[in-house]
Scaffold this active site. Structure first.
Site, PDB file in Angstrom:
ATOM      1  N   ASN A  10     -14.504 -10.182 -27.685  1.00 20.03           N
ATOM      2  CA  ASN A  10     -13.926  -9.356 -26.614  1.00 20.03           C
ATOM      3  C   ASN A  10     -12.918 -10.215 -25.851  1.00 20.03           C
ATOM      4  OD1 ASN A  10     -13.368  -7.781 -24.389  1.00 20.03           O
ATOM      5  ND2 ASN A  10     -15.415  -7.955 -23.486  1.00 20.03           N
ATOM      6  N   TRP A  11     -11.647  -9.968 -26.103  1.00 19.06           N
ATOM      7  CA  TRP A  11     -10.595 -10.811 -25.501  1.00 19.06           C
ATOM      8  C   TRP A  11     -10.402 -10.511 -24.015  1.00 19.06           C
ATOM      9  CZ3 TRP A  11      -5.872 -10.738 -29.415  1.00 19.06           C
ATOM     10  CH2 TRP A  11      -6.293 -11.270 -30.638  1.00 19.06           C
ATOM     11  N   LYS A  12     -10.912  -9.380 -23.566  1.00 18.15           N
ATOM     12  CA  LYS A  12     -10.659  -8.924 -22.189  1.00 18.15           C
ATOM     13  C   LYS A  12      -9.142  -8.887 -21.943  1.00 18.15           C
ATOM     14  CE  LYS A  12     -15.180 -10.598 -21.039  1.00 18.15           C
ATOM     15  NZ  LYS A  12     -16.143 -10.953 -20.022  1.00 18.15           N
TER      16      LYS A  12
ATOM     17  N   HIS B 156     -18.488  -1.488 -20.886  1.00 18.64           N
ATOM     18  CA  HIS B 156     -18.624  -2.912 -20.549  1.00 18.64           C
ATOM     19  C   HIS B 156     -18.899  -3.027 -19.049  1.00 18.64           C
ATOM     20  CE1 HIS B 156     -17.646  -7.101 -19.785  1.00 18.64           C
ATOM     21  NE2 HIS B 156     -17.887  -7.297 -21.057  1.00 18.64           N
TER      22      HIS B 156
ATOM     23  N   GLU C 233     -17.733  -4.833 -16.860  1.00 17.28           N
ATOM     24  CA  GLU C 233     -16.524  -4.921 -16.012  1.00 17.28           C
ATOM     25  C   GLU C 233     -15.912  -3.533 -15.786  1.00 17.28           C
ATOM     26  OE1 GLU C 233     -14.707  -8.017 -18.375  1.00 17.28           O
ATOM     27  OE2 GLU C 233     -16.348  -9.320 -17.733  1.00 17.28           O
TER      28      GLU C 233
ATOM     29  N   GLU D  73     -25.848  -6.928 -22.790  1.00 16.26           N
ATOM     30  CA  GLU D  73     -25.156  -7.979 -22.051  1.00 16.26           C
ATOM     31  C   GLU D  73     -25.681  -8.032 -20.620  1.00 16.26           C
ATOM     32  OE1 GLU D  73     -21.115  -8.975 -23.927  1.00 16.26           O
ATOM     33  OE2 GLU D  73     -20.778  -7.359 -22.513  1.00 16.26           O
TER      34      GLU D  73
ATOM     35  N   GLY E 136     -19.900 -14.641 -18.578  1.00  9.76           N
ATOM     36  CA  GLY E 136     -18.938 -15.590 -18.006  1.00  9.76           C
ATOM     37  C   GLY E 136     -19.560 -16.612 -17.071  1.00  9.76           C
TER      38      GLY E 136
ATOM     39  N   SER F 260     -22.206 -15.425 -22.307  1.00  6.70           N
ATOM     40  CA  SER F 260     -22.171 -16.889 -22.459  1.00  6.70           C
ATOM     41  C   SER F 260     -22.639 -17.364 -23.834  1.00  6.70           C
ATOM     42  CB  SER F 260     -22.972 -17.558 -21.338  1.00  6.70           C
ATOM     43  OG  SER F 260     -22.365 -17.264 -20.082  1.00  6.70           O
TER      44      SER F 260
ATOM     45  N   GLY G 250     -17.173 -13.240 -25.248  1.00  4.20           N
ATOM     46  CA  GLY G 250     -15.995 -13.151 -24.385  1.00  4.20           C
ATOM     47  C   GLY G 250     -15.203 -14.437 -24.441  1.00  4.20           C
ATOM     48  N   GLY G 251     -15.398 -15.303 -23.447  1.00  2.00           N
ATOM     49  CA  GLY G 251     -14.625 -16.537 -23.306  1.00  2.00           C
ATOM     50  C   GLY G 251     -14.494 -17.346 -24.590  1.00  2.00           C
TER      51      GLY G 251
END
Ligand code: PGA
Length: 262
Positions: free
Chosen positions: A12-14, A104, A106, A174, A180, A220, A241-242
């Site tokens: 997930n590049w966001k 998600h 966010e 999640e 994150g 994470s 993600g990251g």
């Protein structure tokens, strides 16, 4: 009956990487996986770039026949019309998106998406032949008050109401507090919630769909902890993600089988 669910590693590049950066990134990721002789039977790989990158990713993947799937980070609940800023599942289908992330945390937090919105988006994805990656997860406060599975179970129940199980489904657990933060859930905790989510799927969509559905852990995930999650029987992959923005790290996550026995 033995179930075989191909593990699924999703990046997930966001809101990172524009379309030019996306082309370079996906090309390099494909090289990196080829260099590592990744066997895609061991893990399916998918990237979730921003909307504006999808056409470029489609063109690259098709031109070079890359074995990498892609999807969107969100989809409109509506198919067309006066919905400024929204993107229809029909448009995603026209770009050969296989998947779309839905719900998600966010989106739930910053865009006030409710369980009802998530359900409507799941149905919208299905109308266009796109497999939803439905995200559920509890906040730190929920965890303290209700334990780990209560909120994700409630969110998934609502997301799947009236949904046709034959149209494909991926679920991502999640925990909001793990996203994150550098503080992942423990594998035991992820397994406990994933098992509870699989029961919800069995109850609402039947045992066959429950057996076939991949349930991912997200929050994470790194190369150093992926193997511990994938050792759990109900965890079938990860939403990353990251760490999905670092090619070496993401390749190493995809290659978790190499370190799963460690
Ligand atoms: P993270 O994000 O891997 O950076 O924690 C996961 C996600 O939000 O999907």
């Amino acid at each position: 009956m033995a179930v075989t669910r191909t593990p699924f590693i999703a990046g997930n590049w966001k809101m990172n990487l524009d379309h030019l950066q996306a082309i370079a990134f996906v090309q390099k990721l494909a090289w990196s996986l080829a260099d590592a002789r990744h066997d895609f039977a061991d893990a399916e790989v998918a990237v979730f770039p921003p909307f504006t990158d999808l056409r470029s990713v489609q063109t690259l993947v098709a031109a070079d026949s890359l074995p990498i799937a892609y999807g969107a980070q969100d989809v409109s609940a509506h198919d067309s019309g006066a919905y400024t800023g929204e993107v229809s599942g029909a448009f995603l289908a026209a770009l050969d998106c296989s998947y779309t992330i839905i719900g998600h945390s966010e989106r739930r937090t910053y865009h006030h998406e409710t369980d009802a919105t998530v359900n409507a988006k799941v149905q919208a994805a299905h109308r266009h032949g796109i497999v939803p990656v439905v995200c559920v997860g509890e906040t730190a406060e929920d965890l303290e008050r209700h334990g780990a599975s209560a909120v994700p179970v409630k969110q998934l129940r609502s997301a799947l109401e009236g949904v046709d199980g034959s149209k494909g489904l991926v679920v991502a657990y999640e925990p909001v507090w793990a996203i994150g933060s550098g503080q992942a859930a423990t594998p035991e905790q992820a397994e406990k919630v994933a098992a509870a989510l699989r029961e919800v799927i069995a109850e609402l969509l039947g045992d066959q769909v429950a057996d076939a559905t991949r349930i991912l852990y997200g929050g994470s995930v790194k190369a150093t902890n992926i193997a511990s999650f994938l050792r759990e029987p109900n965890v079938d992959g990860a939403l990353v993600g990251g760490a999905s923005l670092d090619i070496d790290e993401f390749t190493s996550i995809v290659r978790f089988k190499k370190h799963v026995g460690a």
